[in-house]
Design a protein around this motif. Structure first.
Motif, PDB file in Angstrom:
ATOM      1  N   VAL A  41      62.710 -16.054 -35.005  1.00 58.13           N
ATOM      2  CA  VAL A  41      61.385 -16.662 -35.138  1.00 58.13           C
ATOM      3  C   VAL A  41      60.329 -15.609 -34.819  1.00 58.13           C
ATOM      4  N   LYS A  42      59.162 -15.753 -35.440  1.00 53.11           N
ATOM      5  CA  LYS A  42      58.007 -14.938 -35.048  1.00 53.11           C
ATOM      6  C   LYS A  42      56.750 -15.752 -35.319  1.00 53.11           C
ATOM      7  N   TYR A  43      55.735 -15.516 -34.530  1.00 50.97           N
ATOM      8  CA  TYR A  43      54.490 -16.264 -34.696  1.00 50.97           C
ATOM      9  C   TYR A  43      53.356 -15.552 -33.976  1.00 50.97           C
ATOM     10  N   GLY A  44      52.140 -15.947 -34.300  1.00 50.33           N
ATOM     11  CA  GLY A  44      50.992 -15.377 -33.612  1.00 50.33           C
ATOM     12  C   GLY A  44      49.682 -15.755 -34.273  1.00 50.33           C
ATOM     13  N   VAL A  45      48.601 -15.506 -33.545  1.00 52.80           N
ATOM     14  CA  VAL A  45      47.248 -15.735 -34.044  1.00 52.80           C
ATOM     15  C   VAL A  45      46.543 -14.383 -34.099  1.00 52.80           C
ATOM     16  N   SER A  46      46.049 -14.014 -35.277  1.00 55.08           N
ATOM     17  CA  SER A  46      45.379 -12.730 -35.454  1.00 55.08           C
ATOM     18  C   SER A  46      43.900 -12.943 -35.760  1.00 55.08           C
ATOM     19  N   LEU A  47      43.090 -12.007 -35.292  1.00 49.74           N
ATOM     20  CA  LEU A  47      41.659 -12.024 -35.604  1.00 49.74           C
ATOM     21  C   LEU A  47      41.404 -11.129 -36.804  1.00 49.74           C
ATOM     22  N   VAL A  48      40.625 -11.628 -37.760  1.00 50.63           N
ATOM     23  CA  VAL A  48      40.317 -10.868 -38.976  1.00 50.63           C
ATOM     24  C   VAL A  48      38.851 -10.478 -38.947  1.00 50.63           C
ATOM     25  N   GLY A  49      38.576  -9.217 -39.294  1.00 49.90           N
ATOM     26  CA  GLY A  49      37.198  -8.732 -39.286  1.00 49.90           C
ATOM     27  C   GLY A  49      37.039  -7.632 -38.254  1.00 49.90           C
ATOM     28  N   GLY A  50      35.806  -7.261 -37.982  1.00 52.58           N
ATOM     29  CA  GLY A  50      35.542  -6.205 -37.013  1.00 52.58           C
ATOM     30  C   GLY A  50      35.980  -6.585 -35.616  1.00 52.58           C
ATOM     31  N   ALA A  51      36.358  -5.581 -34.839  1.00 55.10           N
ATOM     32  CA  ALA A  51      36.845  -5.825 -33.477  1.00 55.10           C
ATOM     33  C   ALA A  51      35.783  -6.483 -32.597  1.00 55.10           C
ATOM     34  N   LYS A  52      34.521  -6.104 -32.809  1.00 52.30           N
ATOM     35  CA  LYS A  52      33.455  -6.655 -31.964  1.00 52.30           C
ATOM     36  C   LYS A  52      32.979  -8.019 -32.449  1.00 52.30           C
ATOM     37  N   LYS A  53      33.084  -8.233 -33.759  1.00 51.51           N
ATOM     38  CA  LYS A  53      32.635  -9.520 -34.296  1.00 51.51           C
ATOM     39  C   LYS A  53      33.600 -10.007 -35.377  1.00 51.51           C
ATOM     40  N   PRO A  54      34.782 -10.497 -34.944  1.00 50.99           N
ATOM     41  CA  PRO A  54      35.742 -11.012 -35.931  1.00 50.99           C
ATOM     42  C   PRO A  54      35.192 -12.259 -36.625  1.00 50.99           C
ATOM     43  N   GLN A  55      35.653 -12.471 -37.865  1.00 54.09           N
ATOM     44  CA  GLN A  55      35.091 -13.565 -38.667  1.00 54.09           C
ATOM     45  C   GLN A  55      35.946 -14.829 -38.663  1.00 54.09           C
ATOM     46  N   ARG A  56      37.257 -14.653 -38.551  1.00 54.66           N
ATOM     47  CA  ARG A  56      38.123 -15.825 -38.592  1.00 54.66           C
ATOM     48  C   ARG A  56      39.449 -15.543 -37.900  1.00 54.66           C
ATOM     49  N   LYS A  57      40.228 -16.594 -37.722  1.00 56.39           N
ATOM     50  CA  LYS A  57      41.560 -16.477 -37.147  1.00 56.39           C
ATOM     51  C   LYS A  57      42.597 -16.792 -38.219  1.00 56.39           C
ATOM     52  N   VAL A  58      43.706 -16.066 -38.178  1.00 42.90           N
ATOM     53  CA  VAL A  58      44.837 -16.358 -39.062  1.00 42.90           C
ATOM     54  C   VAL A  58      46.019 -16.768 -38.190  1.00 42.90           C
ATOM     55  N   TYR A  59      46.591 -17.921 -38.503  1.00 42.28           N
ATOM     56  CA  TYR A  59      47.704 -18.485 -37.737  1.00 42.28           C
ATOM     57  C   TYR A  59      48.972 -18.360 -38.583  1.00 42.28           C
ATOM     58  N   ALA A  60      50.012 -17.760 -38.031  1.00 40.28           N
ATOM     59  CA  ALA A  60      51.253 -17.571 -38.796  1.00 40.28           C
ATOM     60  C   ALA A  60      52.461 -17.929 -37.937  1.00 40.28           C
ATOM     61  N   ILE A  61      53.379 -18.702 -38.521  1.00 44.04           N
ATOM     62  CA  ILE A  61      54.630 -19.086 -37.872  1.00 44.04           C
ATOM     63  C   ILE A  61      55.727 -18.929 -38.916  1.00 44.04           C
ATOM     64  N   GLU A  62      56.804 -18.241 -38.553  1.00 43.56           N
ATOM     65  CA  GLU A  62      57.880 -18.035 -39.520  1.00 43.56           C
ATOM     66  C   GLU A  62      59.239 -18.144 -38.828  1.00 43.56           C
ATOM     67  N   VAL A  63      60.184 -18.795 -39.491  1.00 43.61           N
ATOM     68  CA  VAL A  63      61.562 -18.877 -38.992  1.00 43.61           C
ATOM     69  C   VAL A  63      62.492 -18.302 -40.051  1.00 43.61           C
ATOM     70  N   LYS A  64      63.639 -17.790 -39.585  1.00 47.52           N
ATOM     71  CA  LYS A  64      64.602 -17.170 -40.494  1.00 47.52           C
ATOM     72  C   LYS A  64      66.007 -17.656 -40.165  1.00 47.52           C
ATOM     73  N   SER A  65      66.779 -17.979 -41.192  1.00 50.77           N
ATOM     74  CA  SER A  65      68.156 -18.436 -40.994  1.00 50.77           C
ATOM     75  C   SER A  65      69.100 -17.242 -40.867  1.00 50.77           C
ATOM     76  N   LYS A  66      70.340 -17.522 -40.478  1.00 53.80           N
ATOM     77  CA  LYS A  66      71.348 -16.471 -40.363  1.00 53.80           C
ATOM     78  C   LYS A  66      71.584 -15.775 -41.698  1.00 53.80           C
ATOM     79  N   GLU A  67      71.347 -16.513 -42.802  1.00 57.23           N
ATOM     80  CA  GLU A  67      71.558 -15.949 -44.137  1.00 57.23           C
ATOM     81  C   GLU A  67      70.318 -15.217 -44.663  1.00 57.23           C
TER      82      GLU A  67
END
Length: 209
Positions: A41-67
């Motif tokens: 599994v992996k997941y996280g919330v990232s800020l998009v845009g400039g470091a001082k004034k980000p514009q939005r958040k991106v939310y990502a969640i991903e799971v992977k099977s043994k195959e």
């Protein structure tokens, strides 16, 4: 006392993805993976845009099977503030993922360490003794590896990265992306667990934790 229900079953308003998470399956639109088959599994919330004034958040969640089959949830906000509606949606999905998926992966890591198996997450390799750490020798600058025992390890998070270091030698270190490296978030939770009640000391001695 009524048992809390962690099941997730709804359509994400922002991405229109249909998400279902329970003790049996993780389903995203037409992709279904059985929980017992989920290997990472992996997941996280990232800020998009400039470091001082980000514009939005991106939310990502991903799971992977043994195959190698993956199910990916992703949506974004249109602004950056504390506790947006999108944040509540993310934590709702994460509560189901934690209960039905991540908890089992953490327990699997614990079982494997108790069985003295070698585990790999990203560029990190570890077992009941500690972490295999690369380091450069002064002679010809060659890279060698050594085992850094659990009791000599320090770890911390910074800007979405999990840093694992030898507390006595800053040259011996590893860094994993909590957002991008499969099971880095599982390793992070495992380390929180080991740092309590002398568990890492017991593990290092070969005792069951």
């Amino acid at each position: 006392m009524e048992q809390h229900n962690f099941d997730v079953d709804f359509v994400i308003p922002y991405s229109k993805q249909k998400v279902k998470i329970n003790s049996d399956i993780v389903q995203v639109d037409q992709t279904t993976i059985r929980c017992e088959d989920i290997d990472a599994v992996k997941y996280g919330v990232s800020l998009v845009g400039g470091a001082k004034k980000p514009q939005r958040k991106v939310y990502a969640i991903e799971v992977k099977s043994k195959e190698g089959k993956t199910a990916n949830i992703q949506f974004s906000s249109s602004k950056v503030e504390e506790m947006l509606a999108e944040d509540h949606t993310y934590y709702y999905i994460m509560s189901g993922l934690w209960q039905n998926v991540k908890k089992h992966l953490v327990n699997r890591f614990i079982t494997q360490l108790n069985e003295q198996q070698v585990l790999e997450v990203g560029n990190a390799k570890f077992d009941h003794q500690g972490f295999v750490m690369p380091y450069k020798t002064w002679f010809w600058g060659k890279t060698k590896t050594t085992i850094v025992p659990w009791t000599s390890i320090r770890y911390f998070q910074d800007k979405g990265m999990l840093h694992i270091q030898d507390m006595h030698d800053g040259k011996k270190k590893l860094a994993l992306s909590l957002h991008d490296d499969w099971n880095a978030v599982v390793l992070n939770t495992l380390m929180h667990y080991l740092w309590q009640e002398q568990r890492k000391e017991k593990l290092q001695k070969g005792e069951q934790i």
